[in-house]
Design a protein around this motif. Structure first.
Motif, PDB file in Angstrom:
ATOM      1  N   GLU A  20       0.705  -1.275   0.052  1.00  5.85           N
ATOM      2  CA  GLU A  20       0.147  -0.028  -0.067  1.00  5.85           C
ATOM      3  C   GLU A  20       0.650   1.245   0.013  1.00  5.85           C
ATOM      4  N   LEU A  21       2.155   1.167   0.596  1.00  8.02           N
ATOM      5  CA  LEU A  21       2.877   2.528   0.762  1.00  8.02           C
ATOM      6  C   LEU A  21       3.323   2.732  -0.374  1.00  8.02           C
ATOM      7  N   VAL A  22       3.775   1.755  -1.318  1.00  7.92           N
ATOM      8  CA  VAL A  22       4.390   1.911  -2.720  1.00  7.92           C
ATOM      9  C   VAL A  22       3.111   2.660  -3.672  1.00  7.92           C
ATOM     10  N   LYS A  23       2.067   2.245  -3.721  1.00 11.13           N
ATOM     11  CA  LYS A  23       0.985   2.711  -4.345  1.00 11.13           C
ATOM     12  C   LYS A  23       0.634   4.134  -3.976  1.00 11.13           C
ATOM     13  N   ILE A  24       0.664   4.400  -2.519  1.00 14.44           N
ATOM     14  CA  ILE A  24       0.260   5.743  -2.023  1.00 14.44           C
ATOM     15  C   ILE A  24       1.409   6.680  -2.451  1.00 14.44           C
ATOM     16  N   GLU A  25       2.761   6.425  -2.261  1.00 17.26           N
ATOM     17  CA  GLU A  25       3.842   7.233  -2.673  1.00 17.26           C
ATOM     18  C   GLU A  25       3.894   7.579  -4.301  1.00 17.26           C
ATOM     19  N   ALA A  26       3.576   6.416  -5.218  1.00 16.17           N
ATOM     20  CA  ALA A  26       3.414   6.627  -6.530  1.00 16.17           C
ATOM     21  C   ALA A  26       2.563   7.719  -6.840  1.00 16.17           C
ATOM     22  N   LYS A  27       1.197   7.411  -6.205  1.00 17.75           N
ATOM     23  CA  LYS A  27      -0.101   8.231  -6.450  1.00 17.75           C
ATOM     24  C   LYS A  27       0.579   9.896  -5.818  1.00 17.75           C
ATOM     25  N   TRP A  28       1.200   9.993  -4.709  1.00 16.25           N
ATOM     26  CA  TRP A  28       1.352  11.298  -4.352  1.00 16.25           C
ATOM     27  C   TRP A  28       2.555  11.812  -5.511  1.00 16.25           C
ATOM     28  N   ALA A  29       3.353  11.237  -6.074  1.00 18.89           N
ATOM     29  CA  ALA A  29       4.310  11.560  -6.930  1.00 18.89           C
ATOM     30  C   ALA A  29       3.612  12.255  -8.135  1.00 18.89           C
ATOM     31  N   GLU A  30       2.670  11.557  -8.476  1.00 19.77           N
ATOM     32  CA  GLU A  30       1.642  11.789  -9.714  1.00 19.77           C
ATOM     33  C   GLU A  30       1.001  13.262  -9.503  1.00 19.77           C
ATOM     34  N   ILE A  31       0.644  13.359  -8.303  1.00 20.40           N
ATOM     35  CA  ILE A  31      -0.024  14.703  -7.592  1.00 20.40           C
ATOM     36  C   ILE A  31       0.819  15.738  -7.708  1.00 20.40           C
ATOM     37  N   VAL A  32       1.989  15.573  -7.306  1.00 15.55           N
ATOM     38  CA  VAL A  32       3.098  16.765  -7.061  1.00 15.55           C
ATOM     39  C   VAL A  32       3.563  17.080  -8.671  1.00 15.55           C
ATOM     40  N   ALA A  33       3.512  16.194  -9.443  1.00 16.03           N
ATOM     41  CA  ALA A  33       3.915  16.547 -10.824  1.00 16.03           C
ATOM     42  C   ALA A  33       2.628  17.003 -11.621  1.00 16.03           C
ATOM     43  N   LEU A  34       1.525  16.970 -11.134  1.00 18.35           N
ATOM     44  CA  LEU A  34       0.439  17.796 -11.859  1.00 18.35           C
ATOM     45  C   LEU A  34       0.294  19.168 -11.087  1.00 18.35           C
ATOM     46  N   LYS A  35       0.671  19.323  -9.995  1.00 15.39           N
ATOM     47  CA  LYS A  35       0.732  20.309  -9.452  1.00 15.39           C
ATOM     48  C   LYS A  35       1.617  21.347 -10.131  1.00 15.39           C
ATOM     49  N   GLY A  36       2.815  20.831 -10.382  1.00 17.19           N
ATOM     50  CA  GLY A  36       3.882  21.628 -11.050  1.00 17.19           C
ATOM     51  C   GLY A  36       4.514  22.688 -10.229  1.00 17.19           C
ATOM     52  N   ASP A  37       4.852  23.869 -10.666  1.00 11.86           N
ATOM     53  CA  ASP A  37       5.286  25.094  -9.848  1.00 11.86           C
ATOM     54  C   ASP A  37       4.237  26.138  -9.641  1.00 11.86           C
ATOM     55  N   LEU A  38       3.508  25.892  -8.859  1.00 14.23           N
ATOM     56  CA  LEU A  38       2.411  26.899  -8.755  1.00 14.23           C
ATOM     57  C   LEU A  38       3.052  28.100  -7.879  1.00 14.23           C
ATOM     58  N   ASP A  39       4.110  28.009  -7.146  1.00 13.11           N
ATOM     59  CA  ASP A  39       4.690  29.130  -6.597  1.00 13.11           C
ATOM     60  C   ASP A  39       5.006  30.366  -7.540  1.00 13.11           C
ATOM     61  N   ASN A  40       5.265  30.015  -8.597  1.00  6.82           N
ATOM     62  CA  ASN A  40       5.576  31.226  -9.599  1.00  6.82           C
ATOM     63  C   ASN A  40       4.420  31.569 -10.544  1.00  6.82           C
ATOM     64  N   ILE A  41       3.286  31.379 -10.294  1.00  4.45           N
ATOM     65  CA  ILE A  41       2.347  31.484 -11.354  1.00  4.45           C
ATOM     66  C   ILE A  41       1.778  32.955 -11.047  1.00  4.45           C
ATOM     67  N   ALA A  42       1.194  33.708 -11.924  1.00  7.47           N
ATOM     68  CA  ALA A  42       0.437  34.939 -11.708  1.00  7.47           C
ATOM     69  C   ALA A  42      -0.917  34.740 -11.067  1.00  7.47           C
ATOM     70  N   ILE A  43      -1.113  35.298  -9.790  1.00  2.34           N
ATOM     71  CA  ILE A  43      -2.416  34.965  -9.029  1.00  2.34           C
ATOM     72  C   ILE A  43      -3.452  35.245  -9.952  1.00  2.34           C
TER      73      ILE A  43
END
Length: 60
Positions: A20-43
């Motif tokens: 389960e931990l392997v699956k959860i970590e893989a899903k979290w990596a996908e979410i982080v990749a989709l999030k991208g770099d939101l710190d630098n976007i224009a609000i």
């Protein structure tokens, strides 16, 4: 200090199995990749609008 997924779940009383931990970590990596770099976007480019229409959900 960064809290691992395993530690975060254990703190809530949810001990994941190794599989389960392997699956959860893989899903979290996908979410982080989709999030991208939101710190630098224009609000101004990130506006979201929500409307409440009495009588139920409506798709527009």
């Amino acid at each position: 200090m960064t809290l691992s997924i395993k530690d975060a779940l254990a703190a809530r009383g949810v001990p994941p199995s190794a599989e389960e931990l392997v699956k959860i970590e893989a899903k979290w990596a996908e979410i982080v990749a989709l999030k991208g770099d939101l710190d630098n976007i224009a609000i101004d480019d990130a506006d979201i609008s929500v409307r409440n229409i009495p009588g139920g959900d409506h798709l527009v």
